[in-house]
Scaffold this motif. Structure first.
Motif, PDB file in Angstrom:
ATOM      1  N   LYS A 196       0.823  -1.226   0.000  1.00  0.00           N
ATOM      2  CA  LYS A 196       0.000   0.000   0.000  1.00  0.00           C
ATOM      3  C   LYS A 196       0.851   1.267   0.000  1.00  0.00           C
ATOM      4  N   ASP A 219       1.053   3.450  -2.177  1.00  0.00           N
ATOM      5  CA  ASP A 219       0.334   4.581  -2.754  1.00  0.00           C
ATOM      6  C   ASP A 219      -0.382   5.409  -1.680  1.00  0.00           C
ATOM      7  N   LYS A 220      -0.577   4.834  -0.497  1.00  0.00           N
ATOM      8  CA  LYS A 220      -1.219   5.562   0.605  1.00  0.00           C
ATOM      9  C   LYS A 220      -0.224   6.454   1.357  1.00  0.00           C
ATOM     10  N   GLU A 269       0.827  11.230  -1.851  1.00  0.00           N
ATOM     11  CA  GLU A 269      -0.139  11.508  -2.922  1.00  0.00           C
ATOM     12  C   GLU A 269       0.505  11.398  -4.300  1.00  0.00           C
ATOM     13  N   ASP A 284       0.614   7.897  -5.444  1.00  0.00           N
ATOM     14  CA  ASP A 284      -0.726   7.469  -5.827  1.00  0.00           C
ATOM     15  C   ASP A 284      -1.034   7.855  -7.270  1.00  0.00           C
ATOM     16  N   GLN A 335       2.907  -2.030  -4.650  1.00  0.00           N
ATOM     17  CA  GLN A 335       1.596  -1.393  -4.608  1.00  0.00           C
ATOM     18  C   GLN A 335       0.526  -2.454  -4.815  1.00  0.00           C
TER      19      GLN A 335
END
Length: 127
Positions: A13, A15-16, A19, A22, A56
């Protein structure tokens, strides 16, 4: 009993964390937030930072080469680390054998896998 099996960490994760990651996964190796997370994970699990692999998670069912490359690179490094560990066990067991019969390196043994995956289609994504 600790037999020295190497521990590797998948940092999911990513991408969290930021920003910009992401919106553009190619920014992941330039992200200060990700580098801090890698450092924290390395400290928490007591492993070298090079044994922490950012990946990701998929949010859609469609394949995305930019996301795939992170997972494939992590898998490739896991194979290298695991193969090196197995060779170190073999070498410690076979100290008295002839040195000309040394096993292949992890890189040589996994070349077939790398050829199969064909990283050429991913060239330039993280440059």
């Amino acid at each position: 009993m600790n037999i020295g099996v190497p521990v590797m960490v998948l940092l999911t994760k990513i991408d969290k964390l930021c920003e910009r990651i992401d919106t553009d996964i190619t920014f992941c190796y330039k992200s200060e937030a990700l580098m801090k997370a890698v450092y924290k994970a390395a400290q928490l699990f007591k492993v070298p930072e090079s044994y922490v692999f950012p990946v990701q998670n998929y949010t859609e069912c469609e394949m995305n080469p930019k996301i795939d490359i992170l997972t494939l690179l992590a898998l490739q490094h896991m194979i290298y680390i695991g193969t090196d560990f197995l060779h170190s066990i073999e070498l410690s067991d076979d100290k008295d054998e002839n040195k000309d019969n040394l096993p292949k390196t992890a890189e040589a043994e996994t070349q077939d896998l790398v050829d199969f995956i064909n990283f050429n289609e991913f060239k330039g994504i993280f440059l």
